[in-house]
Design a protein around this motif. Structure first.
Motif, PDB file in Angstrom:
ATOM      1  N   TYR A   1       0.822  -1.199   0.000  1.00 52.39           N
ATOM      2  CA  TYR A   1       0.000   0.000   0.000  1.00 52.39           C
ATOM      3  C   TYR A   1       0.868   1.266   0.000  1.00 52.39           C
ATOM      4  CZ  TYR A   1      -3.357   3.285   2.344  1.00 52.39           C
ATOM      5  OH  TYR A   1      -4.157   4.342   2.716  1.00 52.39           O
TER       6      TYR A   1
ATOM      7  N   THR B   1      -3.863  11.161  -0.946  1.00 53.53           N
ATOM      8  CA  THR B   1      -5.291  10.993  -1.210  1.00 53.53           C
ATOM      9  C   THR B   1      -5.552   9.530  -1.550  1.00 53.53           C
ATOM     10  OG1 THR B   1      -5.012  11.429  -3.565  1.00 53.53           O
ATOM     11  CG2 THR B   1      -5.424  13.336  -2.136  1.00 53.53           C
ATOM     12  N   GLU B   2      -6.815   9.175  -1.614  1.00 56.01           N
ATOM     13  CA  GLU B   2      -7.169   7.808  -2.003  1.00 56.01           C
ATOM     14  C   GLU B   2      -6.650   7.490  -3.401  1.00 56.01           C
ATOM     15  OE1 GLU B   2     -11.361   5.476  -2.664  1.00 56.01           O
ATOM     16  OE2 GLU B   2     -11.164   6.678  -0.837  1.00 56.01           O
ATOM     17  N   GLU B   3      -6.728   8.486  -4.283  1.00 55.24           N
ATOM     18  CA  GLU B   3      -6.236   8.300  -5.647  1.00 55.24           C
ATOM     19  C   GLU B   3      -4.730   8.072  -5.667  1.00 55.24           C
ATOM     20  OE1 GLU B   3      -5.758  11.045  -9.683  1.00 55.24           O
ATOM     21  OE2 GLU B   3      -7.374  11.457  -8.271  1.00 55.24           O
TER      22      GLU B   3
ATOM     23  N   TRP C   1      -3.718   4.576  -4.614  1.00 51.15           N
ATOM     24  CA  TRP C   1      -3.853   3.594  -5.697  1.00 51.15           C
ATOM     25  C   TRP C   1      -2.693   3.713  -6.679  1.00 51.15           C
ATOM     26  CZ3 TRP C   1      -4.453   3.435 -11.015  1.00 51.15           C
ATOM     27  CH2 TRP C   1      -4.894   2.210 -11.540  1.00 51.15           C
TER      28      TRP C   1
ATOM     29  N   ASN D   1       0.346   7.346   4.184  1.00 52.21           N
ATOM     30  CA  ASN D   1      -0.381   7.182   5.440  1.00 52.21           C
ATOM     31  C   ASN D   1       0.369   6.301   6.437  1.00 52.21           C
ATOM     32  OD1 ASN D   1      -2.473   8.730   4.293  1.00 52.21           O
ATOM     33  ND2 ASN D   1      -3.347   6.901   3.330  1.00 52.21           N
TER      34      ASN D   1
END
Length: 366
Positions: free
Chosen positions: A161, A171-173, A176, A338
């Protein structure tokens, strides 16, 4: 911005006709009926649906071998990041490639091995792969599975991750885009031991409780199925790993319990965790009677995760489990997205686990 990057990548691939050496280009003018199917070896869980191989667990890879200067592969539907490797070297990385046929050429007339690695995580839905093809003059070469097999079971630390991110703020993007399972500690270890591997891990999932109490399947609930839809149980008699590496528990204990969760206290959560962990590993033992379990954690959550997992392993051993070991790994920077392990941390984890593996002389001989 991400769509522009994907488009730019495809345009760049299409415009490099003057370059020498291997390249990947879209090949919409070719017809599949004019090409021959090349043999394919799939690493990871997958299921055949129509004319595609469909997968969702991370770390999937597809391999073929052939003699000739070029080969083709077909990308199916679904957002994914793909590394295209020719003879071990990355020729191109494709971000959200359009479905369709692509050609890898400029390889020379000798023998070649072509590998497509799925780098990204696919929690939101499965993706498809349409196989490998060659021109009529291309000579197919059998692709034999590797003798050694390693399975990696875990959460985001096993997925990789955000491991390529240069910053913790994501960010979430961005998570990914910067997740690369092929560079996580698992594939690093597998390459070290020349082993086939499966990465059966989902970010955010725990043994009984997922991150911050999210109401999603725990890893043991999702684990028995080929995809995340609970539709098709895993049945693969050829998959008998000599080594199973497990890292779970971070999501169970890294956040406080909330009102409405089924555990009224931390001790109640701990009891459920240990019981379920032991049952999960016992189930793995029933399917893989000769495997060695290497169970590890980091020192996060003030050592609570390591303490709980160690207690579960001791409980297994007291019940008769003889082929299992526990290792706590400290000193990681957690500078990925994160506060997750970075690429450097992944290399450290792989080295620490290899130290345990190398000290055991019975893992590969059983």
């Amino acid at each position: 911005m991400k769509h522009l990057a994907a488009t730019a990548l495809i345009i760049a691939a299409a415009s490099c006709s003057a370059e020498s050496g291997p390249r990947v280009v879209p090949s919409p003018e070719e017809k599949l009926e004019d090409l021959r199917v090349l043999p394919m070896h799939v690493g990871g869980r997958a299921i055949e649906r129509g004319d595609e191989t469909v997968r969702q667990w991370p770390g999937t890879y597809f391999e073929t071998a052939f003699q000739g200067p070029a080969a083709y592969f077909r990308v199916g539907e679904g957002d994914q990041i793909l590394h295209i490797r020719a003879d071990g070297h990355i020729v191109r990385t494709m971000i959200k490639p359009q479905a369709g046929l692509y050609r890898v050429d400029g390889l020379g007339n000798g023998a070649h091995r072509l590998t497509i690695e799925v780098a990204s995580e696919s929690q939101l839905g499965p993706t498809g792969f349409g196989g490998f093809y060659g021109a009529a003059a291309t000579k197919a070469v059998a692709v034999a599975p590797r003798r050694r097999q390693i399975e990696f079971v875990g959460d985001s630390h096993t997925v990789g991750y955000g491991n390529t991110s240069a910053t913790r703020d994501c960010t979430e993007e961005k998570v990914w885009e910067t997740t690369d399972t092929s560079q996580a500690f698992g594939p690093i270890l597998a390459r070290r031991y020349k082993a086939d591997y499966q990465v059966n891990a989902i970010s955010g999932r725990g043994v009984v409780r997922s991150y911050d109490g999210a109401k999603v399947d725990s890893l043991p609930v999702a684990y028995p199925f080929v995809l995340f839809d609970h539709a098709t149980p895993v049945r693969d008699p050829t998959w008998q790993p000599q080594l199973i590496v497990i890292s779970l528990g971070t999501n169970d204990f890294s956040t406080q319990l909330h009102a409405g969760e089924r555990w009224r206290s931390r001790p109640e959560l701990s009891s459920d965790f240990r019981k379920t962990y032991v049952e999960f590993v016992r189930g793995l033992r029933a399917v893989h009677p000769r495997a060695f379990f290497l169970i590890w954690t980091t020192d996060t959550a003030n050592g609570e995760v390591a303490s709980e997992v160690r207690a579960a392993v001791e409980k297994m051993k007291s019940a008769g489990e003889k082929r299992a070991d526990f290792i706590q790994i400290s000193g990681l920077a957690f500078s990925g997205c994160n506060y997750h392990p970075s690429l450097a941390d992944d290399r450290t984890i792989a080295d620490r686990l290899a130290g345990v593996i190398d000290a055991r002389k019975d893992i590969w001989s059983k």
